[in-house]
Design a protein around this motif. Sequence first.
Motif, mmCIF file in Angstrom:
data_model
loop_
_atom_site.group_PDB
_atom_site.id
_atom_site.type_symbol
_atom_site.label_atom_id
_atom_site.label_comp_id
_atom_site.label_asym_id
_atom_site.label_seq_id
_atom_site.Cartn_x
_atom_site.Cartn_y
_atom_site.Cartn_z
ATOM 1 N N ALA A 26 0.835 -1.211 0.000
ATOM 2 C CA ALA A 26 0.000 0.000 0.000
ATOM 3 C C ALA A 26 0.863 1.252 0.000
ATOM 4 O O ALA A 26 0.548 2.236 -0.689
ATOM 5 C CB ALA A 26 -0.926 -0.008 1.210
ATOM 6 N N GLU A 27 1.957 1.227 0.746
ATOM 7 C CA GLU A 27 2.837 2.397 0.803
ATOM 8 C C GLU A 27 3.598 2.595 -0.517
ATOM 9 O O GLU A 27 3.669 3.701 -1.048
ATOM 10 C CB GLU A 27 3.823 2.234 1.958
ATOM 11 N N ASP A 28 4.156 1.489 -1.045
ATOM 12 C CA ASP A 28 5.022 1.589 -2.225
ATOM 13 C C ASP A 28 4.239 1.751 -3.521
ATOM 14 O O ASP A 28 4.602 2.557 -4.387
ATOM 15 C CB ASP A 28 5.895 0.335 -2.337
ATOM 16 N N MET A 29 3.173 0.978 -3.665
ATOM 17 C CA MET A 29 2.467 0.921 -4.934
ATOM 18 C C MET A 29 1.304 1.923 -5.031
ATOM 19 O O MET A 29 0.937 2.372 -6.103
ATOM 20 C CB MET A 29 1.909 -0.484 -5.170
ATOM 21 N N LEU A 30 0.699 2.240 -3.882
ATOM 22 C CA LEU A 30 -0.498 3.098 -3.897
ATOM 23 C C LEU A 30 -0.258 4.487 -3.324
ATOM 24 O O LEU A 30 -1.109 5.368 -3.460
ATOM 25 C CB LEU A 30 -1.640 2.429 -3.111
ATOM 26 N N GLY A 31 0.855 4.649 -2.614
ATOM 27 C CA GLY A 31 1.054 5.919 -1.921
ATOM 28 C C GLY A 31 0.118 6.073 -0.734
ATOM 29 O O GLY A 31 -0.199 7.185 -0.300
ATOM 30 N N PHE A 32 -0.335 4.958 -0.180
ATOM 31 C CA PHE A 32 -1.278 4.940 0.941
ATOM 32 C C PHE A 32 -0.483 4.976 2.245
ATOM 33 O O PHE A 32 0.419 4.157 2.462
ATOM 34 C CB PHE A 32 -2.124 3.663 0.862
ATOM 35 N N ASP A 33 -0.816 5.913 3.120
ATOM 36 C CA ASP A 33 -0.112 6.071 4.404
ATOM 37 C C ASP A 33 -1.011 5.555 5.527
ATOM 38 O O ASP A 33 -1.834 6.296 6.066
ATOM 39 C CB ASP A 33 0.235 7.541 4.623
ATOM 40 N N PRO A 34 -0.881 4.283 5.883
ATOM 41 C CA PRO A 34 -1.826 3.694 6.847
ATOM 42 C C PRO A 34 -1.591 4.166 8.277
ATOM 43 O O PRO A 34 -0.449 4.382 8.692
ATOM 44 C CB PRO A 34 -1.573 2.193 6.714
ATOM 45 N N ASP A 35 -2.688 4.327 9.010
ATOM 46 C CA ASP A 35 -2.602 4.539 10.451
ATOM 47 C C ASP A 35 -2.184 3.230 11.118
ATOM 48 O O ASP A 35 -2.210 2.156 10.502
ATOM 49 C CB ASP A 35 -3.965 4.972 11.002
ATOM 50 N N ASP A 36 -1.858 3.309 12.405
ATOM 51 C CA ASP A 36 -1.405 2.102 13.109
ATOM 52 C C ASP A 36 -2.462 1.007 13.084
ATOM 53 O O ASP A 36 -2.151 -0.163 12.856
ATOM 54 C CB ASP A 36 -1.047 2.447 14.558
ATOM 55 N N TRP A 37 -3.742 1.383 13.316
ATOM 56 C CA TRP A 37 -4.766 0.342 13.341
ATOM 57 C C TRP A 37 -4.954 -0.276 11.956
ATOM 58 O O TRP A 37 -5.214 -1.485 11.836
ATOM 59 C CB TRP A 37 -6.095 0.905 13.862
ATOM 60 N N GLN A 38 -4.785 0.535 10.900
ATOM 61 C CA GLN A 38 -4.897 0.004 9.546
ATOM 62 C C GLN A 38 -3.764 -0.977 9.255
ATOM 63 O O GLN A 38 -3.967 -2.013 8.605
ATOM 64 C CB GLN A 38 -4.895 1.147 8.530
ATOM 65 N N ARG A 39 -2.571 -0.679 9.751
ATOM 66 C CA ARG A 39 -1.441 -1.600 9.596
ATOM 67 C C ARG A 39 -1.749 -2.950 10.249
ATOM 68 O O ARG A 39 -1.505 -4.015 9.657
ATOM 69 C CB ARG A 39 -0.184 -1.009 10.231
ATOM 70 N N HIS A 40 -2.285 -2.903 11.457
ATOM 71 C CA HIS A 40 -2.577 -4.145 12.171
ATOM 72 C C HIS A 40 -3.636 -4.965 11.438
ATOM 73 O O HIS A 40 -3.525 -6.197 11.333
ATOM 74 C CB HIS A 40 -3.037 -3.833 13.594
ATOM 75 N N VAL A 41 -4.647 -4.285 10.918
ATOM 76 C CA VAL A 41 -5.692 -4.996 10.177
ATOM 77 C C VAL A 41 -5.115 -5.602 8.902
ATOM 78 O O VAL A 41 -5.396 -6.763 8.559
ATOM 79 C CB VAL A 41 -6.866 -4.045 9.846
ATOM 80 N N MET A 42 -4.306 -4.869 8.190
ATOM 81 C CA MET A 42 -3.699 -5.384 6.965
ATOM 82 C C MET A 42 -2.879 -6.644 7.226
ATOM 83 O O MET A 42 -2.944 -7.631 6.483
ATOM 84 C CB MET A 42 -2.809 -4.311 6.329
ATOM 85 N N ILE A 43 -2.092 -6.601 8.285
ATOM 86 C CA ILE A 43 -1.266 -7.764 8.627
ATOM 87 C C ILE A 43 -2.142 -8.958 8.967
ATOM 88 O O ILE A 43 -1.867 -10.099 8.550
ATOM 89 C CB ILE A 43 -0.322 -7.409 9.785
ATOM 90 N N ASP A 44 -3.227 -8.715 9.702
ATOM 91 C CA ASP A 44 -4.124 -9.813 10.060
ATOM 92 C C ASP A 44 -4.796 -10.420 8.829
ATOM 93 O O ASP A 44 -4.959 -11.635 8.732
ATOM 94 C CB ASP A 44 -5.187 -9.329 11.050
ATOM 95 N N VAL A 45 -5.203 -9.570 7.880
ATOM 96 C CA VAL A 45 -5.826 -10.096 6.661
ATOM 97 C C VAL A 45 -4.835 -10.971 5.898
ATOM 98 O O VAL A 45 -5.198 -12.004 5.332
ATOM 99 C CB VAL A 45 -6.343 -8.946 5.775
#
Length: 475
Positions: A26-45
Amino acid sequence: MSKPFNVIAGIEQLLDLYWDDPVSFAEDMLGFDPDDWQRHVMIDVAQYPRTSVRSGQGVGKTGLEAALVIWFLCCRPNPKVVCTAPTKQQLHDVLWAEVAKWLENSMVKNLLKWTKTKVYMIGHEQRWFATARTANKPENMQGFHEDFMLFVVDEASGVADPIMEAILGTLSGAENKLLMCGNPTRTSGVFYDSHNRDRSRFRTHKVDSRNSKRASKENIQMLIDKYGAESDVVRVRVYGEFPKAEADAFIALELAELAASATVDAVGETLHLGVDVARFGDDETVIAPRIGMKVFTLRCYNKQDTMETAGRVLNIGKEMLSSYPQLQFVEIKVDDSGVGGGVTDRLNEVIREEGLYGWRVIPVNNGSKPTDDEIEHYENRGTEAWAVIRDVLQECFSKHLQGEPVSIELPNDERLITQLTQRKYRMTSKGKLALERKEDMKKRGLDSPDRADAVVLSFVTEKVVHYTSQRPAGW
């Protein structure tokens, strides 16, 4: 910024680099800057089969969902991604549009083709795609089979159990995944269970809007000030907590009974007439006169045609003007949907013909959108109108507890009190309050709330009403 991938080389690189790392993708390809909770959800998915997120509003869950849809499409071979939501508007105008937004400026936009219903890998349209399916029929969720599959359910609390069960039944493969996100509006169903009795089967997250840099702090404070810090509205829309009660009385019995036992003076220059016109044979046509904070004895009739009803409204108005010399104006608020439209038309006609200075008719369509478009706490104008009198009663009750005299009087009418306090409410999948439908009340064996509706109409104000008719001649 590096050049866009070609299809073959791009797929190979993405699979190798980002298979288990949606955050970096998301950071490299989309330029998306996730919040901490979004990072945790992404890892869980990435690591687990089932993830469930309950949140307040405005925290960025739709952006998270869009990023994960694009990640899964780019980082799994021949995947299928199914996106769903309770309504077409939520699915296409919100979630699917968010996917388009992030894809448009991404590093992978030359790999994927976005359409109104599908996003697919170029050259692999039949097997490598994401699709948008409204959650209104279980069969919309069936028939998908692939080694790599992701279901994204937006506003999951509003998705019916049979549809969620169809989704769960489809997820049989080792690399089949489910992400549910939404405001926690219901205390039952698959989404509720995922945070409660089935919690051990899900990776669960709760996101409080107060802790999000994306959520409007001004809107949060406004909700707390208006509804109270422990109200269900704030619990759902701010804290990301399930409501204390799924369906409860919209107006508490103690509030209505206090007002029905009070006596207040008729103060003010305006006579307000709430008119609820009967739709069915057993229902009543009810006229509710109000001056200031005093509601007078209700006038109730059966089997009246529109001409008779209009005549009775005019007679009651003239009678009240004669009895209360301070009155200068008459505002007639009519339930204008259905047969009420004929009453509105006839009243406007007579007012023009007789040159009744200071009289005006205010048509109210309870099924239309609420007038407070900027905030929209309510599903429709009818709920918004009921909220006006509920707020008045609540304020009066609070002051009464502090020793102040009761400032509103309702008729001591048992049917009125029953109708006011038996109507329930629910929270919609969008976190809005919605009154119980009259059809559902009748299924519970209750009368149509004609008397209550007439009183509610009498309290409709300019804030709640859009005037659709011109001022009568003679003003």
